[in-house]
Write an enzyme that holds these catalytic residues in place. Structure first.
Site, PDB file in Angstrom:
ATOM      1  NE  ARG A  23      -0.065  -7.167   0.267  1.00 44.40           N
ATOM      2  CZ  ARG A  23      -0.408  -8.156  -0.527  1.00 44.40           C
ATOM      3  NH1 ARG A  23      -1.466  -8.052  -1.289  1.00 44.40           N
ATOM      4  NH2 ARG A  23       0.305  -9.272  -0.567  1.00 44.40           N
ATOM      5  CG  HIS A  59      -4.866 -14.601  -3.856  1.00 46.53           C
ATOM      6  ND1 HIS A  59      -4.150 -14.016  -2.841  1.00 46.53           N
ATOM      7  CD2 HIS A  59      -5.725 -15.451  -3.260  1.00 46.53           C
ATOM      8  CE1 HIS A  59      -4.571 -14.479  -1.679  1.00 46.53           C
ATOM      9  NE2 HIS A  59      -5.532 -15.365  -1.905  1.00 46.53           N
ATOM     10  NE  ARG A 112      -5.756 -11.016  -3.788  1.00 47.63           N
ATOM     11  CZ  ARG A 112      -5.895 -11.305  -2.501  1.00 47.63           C
ATOM     12  NH1 ARG A 112      -7.051 -11.720  -2.025  1.00 47.63           N
ATOM     13  NH2 ARG A 112      -4.878 -11.173  -1.669  1.00 47.63           N
ATOM     14  CG  HIS A 118      -2.787  -7.197  -5.293  1.00 42.75           C
ATOM     15  ND1 HIS A 118      -1.444  -7.227  -5.077  1.00 42.75           N
ATOM     16  CD2 HIS A 118      -3.258  -8.397  -4.861  1.00 42.75           C
ATOM     17  CE1 HIS A 118      -1.108  -8.371  -4.532  1.00 42.75           C
ATOM     18  NE2 HIS A 118      -2.192  -9.105  -4.378  1.00 42.75           N
TER      19      HIS A 118
HETATM   20  O1  LIG Z   1      -0.254 -11.279  -3.266  1.00 39.81           O
HETATM   21  P1  LIG Z   1      -1.640 -11.674  -2.891  1.00 39.81           P
HETATM   22  O2  LIG Z   1      -2.538 -11.888  -4.068  1.00 39.81           O
HETATM   23  O3  LIG Z   1      -2.246 -10.799  -1.853  1.00 39.81           O
HETATM   24  O4  LIG Z   1      -1.511 -13.082  -2.248  1.00 39.81           O
HETATM   25  C1  LIG Z   1      -0.913 -13.267  -1.003  1.00 39.81           C
HETATM   26  C2  LIG Z   1      -0.708 -14.738  -0.784  1.00 39.81           C
HETATM   27  O5  LIG Z   1       0.311 -15.106  -1.672  1.00 39.81           O
HETATM   28  C3  LIG Z   1       0.630 -16.443  -1.648  1.00 39.81           C
HETATM   29  O6  LIG Z   1       1.634 -16.559  -2.565  1.00 39.81           O
HETATM   30  C4  LIG Z   1       1.120 -16.831  -0.272  1.00 39.81           C
HETATM   31  O7  LIG Z   1       1.366 -18.217  -0.223  1.00 39.81           O
HETATM   32  C5  LIG Z   1       0.071 -16.495   0.751  1.00 39.81           C
HETATM   33  O8  LIG Z   1       0.601 -16.755   2.030  1.00 39.81           O
HETATM   34  C6  LIG Z   1      -0.316 -15.051   0.644  1.00 39.81           C
HETATM   35  O9  LIG Z   1      -1.410 -14.825   1.505  1.00 39.81           O
END
Ligand SMILES: O=P(O)(O)OC[C@H]1O[C@@H](O)[C@H](O)[C@@H](O)[C@@H]1O
Length: 299
Positions: A23, A59, A112, A118
């Site tokens: 990240r 997300h 994000r 990300h």
């Molecule tokens: O990868 P991203 O967009 O940061 O999302 C993280 C989220 O992804 C989800 O798939 C999980 O269920 C969550 O627990 C987690 O917080």
């Protein structure tokens, strides 16, 4: 929609474990590509410090698969309209809904990336992976009639596979939770580290949601209310929607203690199971009983 969300999120976890994506908020601190400590300063926010690996974005994947199901479901109604005006209307609805779909996905992706959680390629991958999962489920009508046994079997498979994968790699000295210490090290504020975001917390939430859905759909309460004569009435549906939304808000007030990890996982499973159970069985049954009592009184 819940099937797609759960299986999509499960695939997201497996992909994250396979792809080992960094990240930005920790990567900039550790990479050697910036000479003489000239790495850019990335601003962090209370939701920046996700603890799982970064690729693909959960997300973006969750949002695209759930919205894809909703848009295609809505369009499957309008496609049945046959006359000329209806065809034009279908085309307009099609353009409108898909525009909304892409506006939402782009917004999720930008946000994000903006909060430094990300890289752009991770969110793009997330959106397309989500669409793929949703499309696969369009061709799996068996989920509509799945028995409780089927729900339990699926849950066990998802759990055993994920745990087995994690433990097998641990035996090979590969720690799939490698990202958690990085998040703890580089997060600007320790209070922003949320146990909710760890890979196993997500897994437990998903298993709970699927189990609760299975329990609800295969319950007597669901059959009596949602398959009964009230189920087609608009008033029944509106009351169910309103009561469900209100009850779901109440669930938001239940905060699960995070000091003991195992207790957190167990309670998180129960809370996630209770939510679909409430929406699918409990609320419709209460609304159905209420309507029945009112009808009796009026007669
Ligand atoms: O990868 P991203 O967009 O940061 O999302 C993280 C989220 O992804 C989800 O798939 C999980 O269920 C969550 O627990 C987690 O917080």
């Amino acid at each position: 929609m819940i099937w797609v969300a759960v299986i999509g999120d499960w695939f997201n976890l497996i992909f994250k474990w396979i792809l080992f994506g960094h990240r930005p908020y920790w990567w900039v601190q550790e990479t050697m590509i910036y000479p003489n400590q000239s790495s850019p300063c990335l601003e962090q926010f209370p939701i920046t410090c996700e603890t799982g690996p970064g690729s693909p974005s959960g997300h973006a994947m969750g949002s695209s698969c759930v919205w894809y199901v909703m848009v295609t479901a809505a369009l499957s109604y309008t496609v049945r309209w046959k006359d000329k005006l209806a065809v034009t209307l279908h085309r307009l609805t099609w353009s409108f809904l898909w525009s909304i779909f892409w506006i939402i996905q782009i917004s999720v992706c930008i946000s994000r990336v903006f909060i430094a959680t990300h890289f752009p390629h991770q969110v793009i991958l997330g959106v397309f992976a989500g669409i793929l999962v949703a499309e696969a489920f369009e061709h799996t009508p068996a989920i509509q009639t799945a028995s409780l046994r089927m729900y339990i079997k699926t849950n066990l498979f998802l759990f055993i596979f994920a745990l087995g994968f994690y433990l097998s790699l641990k035996l090979l000295d590969i720690d799939l939770l490698w990202s958690v210490p990085k998040a703890k090290k580089w997060c600007a504020n320790p209070d922003w580290i949320n146990i909710d975001t760890t890979p196993f917390a997500g897994l437990v939430r998903n298993l709970g949601a699927l189990f609760g859905l299975g329990l609800g759909i295969n319950s007597e309460m669901f059959v009596t209310s949602c398959k009964g004569k009230n189920s087609c009435k608009l008033s029944f549906r509106i009351l169910c929607i309103a009561a469900s939304l209100a009850t779901l808000q109440l669930y938001n007030f239940i905060k699960i203690p995070t000091h003991t990890e195992y207790l957190f996982y167990i309670l998180s499973f129960c809370k996630s199971a209770a939510m679909p159970l409430t929406v699918v069985a409990l609320v419709p049954y209460c609304v159905h009983s209420l309507m029945k009592t009112t009808e009796k009184k009026l007669n």
